[in-house]
Design a protein around this motif. Structure first.
Motif, PDB file in Angstrom:
ATOM      1  N   SER A 248       0.827  -1.208   0.000  1.00  0.00           N
ATOM      2  CA  SER A 248       0.000   0.000   0.000  1.00  0.00           C
ATOM      3  C   SER A 248       0.862   1.260   0.000  1.00  0.00           C
ATOM      4  CB  SER A 248      -0.929   0.005   1.212  1.00  0.00           C
ATOM      5  OG  SER A 248      -1.789  -1.123   1.205  1.00  0.00           O
ATOM      6  N   VAL A 249       1.876   1.279   0.867  1.00  0.00           N
ATOM      7  CA  VAL A 249       2.757   2.449   0.928  1.00  0.00           C
ATOM      8  C   VAL A 249       3.510   2.617  -0.391  1.00  0.00           C
ATOM      9  CG1 VAL A 249       4.790   3.434   2.053  1.00  0.00           C
ATOM     10  CG2 VAL A 249       2.990   2.364   3.436  1.00  0.00           C
ATOM     11  N   ALA A 250       4.013   1.505  -0.924  1.00  0.00           N
ATOM     12  CA  ALA A 250       4.739   1.578  -2.197  1.00  0.00           C
ATOM     13  C   ALA A 250       3.820   2.049  -3.322  1.00  0.00           C
ATOM     14  CB  ALA A 250       5.339   0.213  -2.534  1.00  0.00           C
ATOM     15  N   SER A 251       2.551   1.618  -3.314  1.00  0.00           N
ATOM     16  CA  SER A 251       1.601   2.056  -4.343  1.00  0.00           C
ATOM     17  C   SER A 251       1.365   3.556  -4.275  1.00  0.00           C
ATOM     18  CB  SER A 251       0.276   1.309  -4.183  1.00  0.00           C
ATOM     19  OG  SER A 251       0.443  -0.093  -4.345  1.00  0.00           O
ATOM     20  N   ILE A 252       1.274   4.097  -3.048  1.00  0.00           N
ATOM     21  CA  ILE A 252       1.079   5.539  -2.888  1.00  0.00           C
ATOM     22  C   ILE A 252       2.293   6.300  -3.409  1.00  0.00           C
ATOM     23  CG2 ILE A 252       0.852   7.383  -1.177  1.00  0.00           C
ATOM     24  CD1 ILE A 252      -0.823   5.471   0.503  1.00  0.00           C
ATOM     25  N   VAL A 253       3.489   5.817  -3.079  1.00  0.00           N
ATOM     26  CA  VAL A 253       4.716   6.491  -3.531  1.00  0.00           C
ATOM     27  C   VAL A 253       4.798   6.477  -5.051  1.00  0.00           C
ATOM     28  CG1 VAL A 253       7.224   6.393  -3.521  1.00  0.00           C
ATOM     29  CG2 VAL A 253       5.957   6.017  -1.393  1.00  0.00           C
ATOM     30  N   VAL A 254       4.530   5.321  -5.664  1.00  0.00           N
ATOM     31  CA  VAL A 254       4.587   5.217  -7.127  1.00  0.00           C
ATOM     32  C   VAL A 254       3.541   6.128  -7.759  1.00  0.00           C
ATOM     33  CG1 VAL A 254       4.200   3.655  -9.078  1.00  0.00           C
ATOM     34  CG2 VAL A 254       5.560   2.897  -7.123  1.00  0.00           C
ATOM     35  N   ALA A 255       2.340   6.168  -7.177  1.00  0.00           N
ATOM     36  CA  ALA A 255       1.287   7.021  -7.733  1.00  0.00           C
ATOM     37  C   ALA A 255       1.678   8.490  -7.675  1.00  0.00           C
ATOM     38  CB  ALA A 255      -0.021   6.787  -6.977  1.00  0.00           C
ATOM     39  N   VAL A 256       2.232   8.932  -6.535  1.00  0.00           N
ATOM     40  CA  VAL A 256       2.623  10.340  -6.389  1.00  0.00           C
ATOM     41  C   VAL A 256       3.731  10.691  -7.370  1.00  0.00           C
ATOM     42  CG1 VAL A 256       3.694  12.010  -4.843  1.00  0.00           C
ATOM     43  CG2 VAL A 256       1.870  10.523  -3.991  1.00  0.00           C
ATOM     44  N   VAL A 257       4.748   9.843  -7.461  1.00  0.00           N
ATOM     45  CA  VAL A 257       5.863  10.116  -8.378  1.00  0.00           C
ATOM     46  C   VAL A 257       5.375  10.162  -9.820  1.00  0.00           C
ATOM     47  CG1 VAL A 257       8.031   9.219  -9.289  1.00  0.00           C
ATOM     48  CG2 VAL A 257       7.604   9.185  -6.822  1.00  0.00           C
ATOM     49  N   THR A 258       4.534   9.192 -10.195  1.00  0.00           N
ATOM     50  CA  THR A 258       4.007   9.161 -11.567  1.00  0.00           C
ATOM     51  C   THR A 258       3.174  10.398 -11.867  1.00  0.00           C
ATOM     52  OG1 THR A 258       3.942   6.734 -11.484  1.00  0.00           O
ATOM     53  CG2 THR A 258       2.652   7.826 -13.198  1.00  0.00           C
ATOM     54  N   GLY A 259       2.299  10.769 -10.928  1.00  0.00           N
ATOM     55  CA  GLY A 259       1.460  11.945 -11.142  1.00  0.00           C
ATOM     56  C   GLY A 259       2.258  13.228 -11.268  1.00  0.00           C
ATOM     57  N   LEU A 260       3.284  13.397 -10.405  1.00  0.00           N
ATOM     58  CA  LEU A 260       4.090  14.616 -10.459  1.00  0.00           C
ATOM     59  C   LEU A 260       4.927  14.670 -11.740  1.00  0.00           C
ATOM     60  CD1 LEU A 260       5.277  14.914  -6.751  1.00  0.00           C
ATOM     61  CD2 LEU A 260       3.618  16.355  -7.935  1.00  0.00           C
ATOM     62  N   LEU A 261       5.483  13.543 -12.146  1.00  0.00           N
ATOM     63  CA  LEU A 261       6.276  13.543 -13.375  1.00  0.00           C
ATOM     64  C   LEU A 261       5.426  13.899 -14.582  1.00  0.00           C
ATOM     65  CD1 LEU A 261       8.580  10.407 -12.906  1.00  0.00           C
ATOM     66  CD2 LEU A 261       9.186  12.817 -12.665  1.00  0.00           C
ATOM     67  N   ARG A 262       4.177  13.454 -14.591  1.00  0.00           N
ATOM     68  CA  ARG A 262       3.315  13.700 -15.748  1.00  0.00           C
ATOM     69  C   ARG A 262       2.629  15.061 -15.688  1.00  0.00           C
ATOM     70  NH1 ARG A 262      -2.005  10.215 -16.470  1.00  0.00           N
ATOM     71  NH2 ARG A 262      -2.630  11.708 -14.863  1.00  0.00           N
ATOM     72  N   ASP A 263       2.088  15.433 -14.514  1.00  0.00           N
ATOM     73  CA  ASP A 263       1.252  16.629 -14.421  1.00  0.00           C
ATOM     74  C   ASP A 263       1.787  17.698 -13.484  1.00  0.00           C
ATOM     75  OD1 ASP A 263      -0.701  15.646 -16.174  1.00  0.00           O
ATOM     76  OD2 ASP A 263      -1.655  14.497 -14.575  1.00  0.00           O
ATOM     77  N   GLY A 264       2.994  17.531 -12.949  1.00  0.00           N
ATOM     78  CA  GLY A 264       3.549  18.545 -12.055  1.00  0.00           C
ATOM     79  C   GLY A 264       3.685  19.891 -12.739  1.00  0.00           C
ATOM     80  N   ASN A 265       3.596  20.963 -11.951  1.00  0.00           N
ATOM     81  CA  ASN A 265       3.688  22.335 -12.480  1.00  0.00           C
ATOM     82  C   ASN A 265       2.630  22.592 -13.551  1.00  0.00           C
ATOM     83  OD1 ASN A 265       5.970  22.712 -10.828  1.00  0.00           O
ATOM     84  ND2 ASN A 265       7.330  21.986 -12.440  1.00  0.00           N
ATOM     85  N   PHE A 266       1.439  22.039 -13.363  1.00  0.00           N
ATOM     86  CA  PHE A 266       0.363  22.162 -14.352  1.00  0.00           C
ATOM     87  C   PHE A 266      -0.084  23.614 -14.461  1.00  0.00           C
ATOM     88  CE2 PHE A 266      -3.849  22.134 -16.071  1.00  0.00           C
ATOM     89  CZ  PHE A 266      -3.889  21.055 -16.938  1.00  0.00           C
ATOM     90  N   CYS A 267      -0.172  24.086 -15.696  1.00  0.00           N
ATOM     91  CA  CYS A 267      -0.571  25.471 -15.942  1.00  0.00           C
ATOM     92  C   CYS A 267      -1.384  25.540 -17.231  1.00  0.00           C
ATOM     93  CB  CYS A 267       0.643  26.388 -16.036  1.00  0.00           C
ATOM     94  SG  CYS A 267       0.262  28.119 -16.420  1.00  0.00           S
ATOM     95  N   MET A 268      -2.502  26.244 -17.175  1.00  0.00           N
ATOM     96  CA  MET A 268      -3.313  26.504 -18.368  1.00  0.00           C
ATOM     97  C   MET A 268      -3.431  28.008 -18.562  1.00  0.00           C
ATOM     98  SD  MET A 268      -7.309  25.553 -19.230  1.00  0.00           S
ATOM     99  CE  MET A 268      -6.970  23.892 -19.815  1.00  0.00           C
ATOM    100  N   GLU A 269      -3.129  28.451 -19.775  1.00  0.00           N
ATOM    101  CA  GLU A 269      -3.218  29.862 -20.118  1.00  0.00           C
ATOM    102  C   GLU A 269      -4.040  30.017 -21.389  1.00  0.00           C
ATOM    103  OE1 GLU A 269       0.901  30.873 -20.529  1.00  0.00           O
ATOM    104  OE2 GLU A 269       1.048  31.547 -18.456  1.00  0.00           O
ATOM    105  N   ARG A 270      -4.634  31.198 -21.524  1.00  0.00           N
ATOM    106  CA  ARG A 270      -5.345  31.511 -22.757  1.00  0.00           C
ATOM    107  C   ARG A 270      -4.541  32.524 -23.534  1.00  0.00           C
ATOM    108  NH1 ARG A 270     -11.744  32.906 -23.744  1.00  0.00           N
ATOM    109  NH2 ARG A 270     -11.552  33.247 -25.993  1.00  0.00           N
ATOM    110  N   SER A 271      -4.322  32.215 -24.803  1.00  0.00           N
ATOM    111  CA  SER A 271      -3.575  33.108 -25.671  1.00  0.00           C
ATOM    112  C   SER A 271      -4.346  33.230 -26.979  1.00  0.00           C
ATOM    113  CB  SER A 271      -2.161  32.560 -25.927  1.00  0.00           C
ATOM    114  OG  SER A 271      -1.375  33.502 -26.619  1.00  0.00           O
ATOM    115  N   GLY A 272      -4.940  34.379 -27.188  1.00  0.00           N
ATOM    116  CA  GLY A 272      -5.779  34.550 -28.363  1.00  0.00           C
ATOM    117  C   GLY A 272      -7.011  33.670 -28.243  1.00  0.00           C
ATOM    118  N   ASP A 273      -7.229  32.822 -29.222  1.00  0.00           N
ATOM    119  CA  ASP A 273      -8.379  31.924 -29.240  1.00  0.00           C
ATOM    120  C   ASP A 273      -7.951  30.489 -28.962  1.00  0.00           C
ATOM    121  OD1 ASP A 273     -11.130  31.859 -29.374  1.00  0.00           O
ATOM    122  OD2 ASP A 273     -11.145  31.145 -31.446  1.00  0.00           O
TER     123      ASP A 273
END
Length: 504
Positions: A248-273
């Protein structure tokens, strides 16, 4: 490592046929393909052992490297402002052309290893792209990838397409997801199942070795005075508990690392259309979503996320730029911000907040769906009782009854969550119960509408409404509404869609 000293290629220089960066031979291998190419041989060596397996794997790797080198030597691409041209293939030559007017997405992908060496990949997609991009250039220097993307976007802008302004002043921040929220999304989402799935797959390769290890452990316990009957009847609960806790602990660690590597520093901006989405820590990806190409938005939440007051938002577009599912996923948004986000994505007030409840007859359909699933699980428990004899029937009967009871509770929750709403510019549909999903589709994005009713639905006076969208985007589904009402809604939406035709 590629040199960053050379200036970027001028945009008009792409009209001359060019080859990819030499590091494409190795760095251009897709990550999933590379993992598969390394994992399967490694598992085979572990399972069989021997120098012969190592030698065969070495020969295969050398042959693969030679093949990729030849493919790199024969690969050429160009862009003359009108058409992107690709020629590839060693023995069989392939030629592909994509007109500038058909291009919907140009995405720069920088996986961790490519980013380390200063290179990046370009993904070009059209509205008809299915599970793979129309054109993929793996890999170019990062500065050249940016120049190529800007050249394509500038050419589209000259032809009247509304595109983003690349200047920092032209970008307006829409949404940022902090890394703690990304981690929370990972441990409350499907990423939590990554490690268990990997372990289950690994057992198929190392099963014999694991069985031999367990046999040695049993022999050691028996040698030290533990009887086989005691091992079977009184398992070591402490050992089992520690194993479950460790996984369970290892699954949480793997999930957090995977999520941060893929979606860390997530930012959405609008530029024009357009909306520009950047995400990733070691490797980054820049996704561009033209607002006029957004087909459907899904707001999803499992029970834990609902309890915490957060939602996951998935944006589907025609010719998306995020891989097989063609969706950009915002990992975590507070519930209070979802309506404003939806209005911003569609650039209009959607107005579909009040959901209409579906008729009581839909409850019977919900009970049938969940009782059918519960019956399968209960049947498995009852079948197991036959192998355990009379001693297994009481416990198995209780478990089977509990499964059916839980299915009935879920069926009631499913019915209560069914609903749909019609606003001036969009339609929304909701269903559940474990993972509640709300779909929102603009009327002007509906390509076709249909109602369907199977035999059971017809007997109950029910039907389902499907609003079909463009490209690979999912369809909006209104499940188990009154047949007459959905037929009338279908005709109304058909007429309304003519008045909401997109401008492009």
């Amino acid at each position: 490592m590629p040199s960053d000293d050379a200036p970027p290629i001028p945009a008009d220089q792409f009209s001359e046929a060019r080859s990819l960066h030499p590091s494409s031979v190795v760095l251009g291998i897709p990550t999933a393909q590379l993992v598969q190419a390394l994992f399967v041989p490694a598992a085979a060596v572990i399972a069989t052992g021997g120098l012969l397996s190592v030698g065969i794997i070495g020969v295969v790797m050398v042959v693969g490297l030679v093949g990729r080198t030849l493919a790199w030597l024969r690969f050429r691409f160009s862009f003359d402002g009108e058409v992107v041209r690709i020629s590839s293939g060693v023995l069989s030559r392939n030629y592909r052309t994509v007109a500038i007017g058909r291009i919907q997405q140009v995405e720069i992908d920088r996986p961790a290893l490519q980013r380390l060496f200063g290179v990046a990949s370009i993904r070009i997609e059209t509205a008809g792209s299915a599970s793979e991009p129309e054109v993929e250039l793996r890999v170019l220097r990062d500065v050249d990838a940016v120049a190529f993307r800007n050249a394509v976007r500038a050419s589209k802008a000259q032809r009247g397409a509304s595109l983003a302004d690349d200047s920092p002043a032209g970008a307006q921040p829409i949404l940022r997801v902090s890394n703690p929220l990304v981690a929370l999304a990972a441990v409350t989402g499907v990423q939590l199942l990554i490690l268990p799935a990997v372990l289950a797959g690994a057992l198929q390769f190392v099963g014999p070795q694991l069985q031999a290890l367990l046999d040695r452990a049993v022999r050691w316990l028996v040698t030290n005075g533990t009887s086989l009957d005691e091992l079977v009847r009184r398992p070591n609960l402490v050992l089992i508990g520690l194993t479950v806790a460790g996984i369970s602990v290892a699954s949480i660690v793997v999930a957090v690392v995977t999520g941060l590597l893929r979606d860390g520093n997530f930012c959405m901006e609008r530029s024009g259309d357009e909306f520009v989405v950047t995400r990733g820590i070691l490797g980054t990806r820049d996704s561009i979503i033209p607002r006029k190409r957004i087909q459907l938005v899904e707001i999803q939440a499992n029970p834990v996320q609902r309890l915490l007051g957060y939602r996951v938002v998935r944006i589907s577009s025609a010719g998306g730029s995020t891989g097989a599912d063609r969706r950009v996923t915002i990992p975590m948004v507070h519930t209070s911000r979802v309506p404003q986000l939806i209005n911003t994505l569609f650039d209009q007030h959607v107005g579909v907040h009040e959901m209409q409840r579906h008729p009581p007859a839909a409850r019977r359909r919900a009970f049938w769906r969940w009782l059918r699933r519960g019956a399968v699980i209960a049947g498995a428990f009852l079948a197991a009782a036959t192998t355990l004899g009379d001693a297994g029937w009481p416990t198995t009967g209780i478990v089977a009854t509990a499964v059916v009871g839980v299915a009935a509770i879920l069926a009631e929750a499913d019915y209560r969550l069914l609903g749909h709403a019609v606003g001036p510019h969009a339609v929304a549909a909701r269903r559940g119960p474990l993972g509640v999903t709300v779909q929102v589709c603009p009327i002007r994005r509906m390509q076709a509408l249909s109602t369907r009713a199977n035999w059971f639905q017809r007997r109950l006076g029910l039907a389902s409404l499907i609003a079909h969208t463009a490209g690979p985007s999912p369809d909006l589904l209104v499940l188990d509404g009154r047949s007459a009402e959905l037929d009338a809604l279908r005709d109304e939406l058909v007429r309304a869609s003519h008045n909401h035709l997109p401008t492009t």
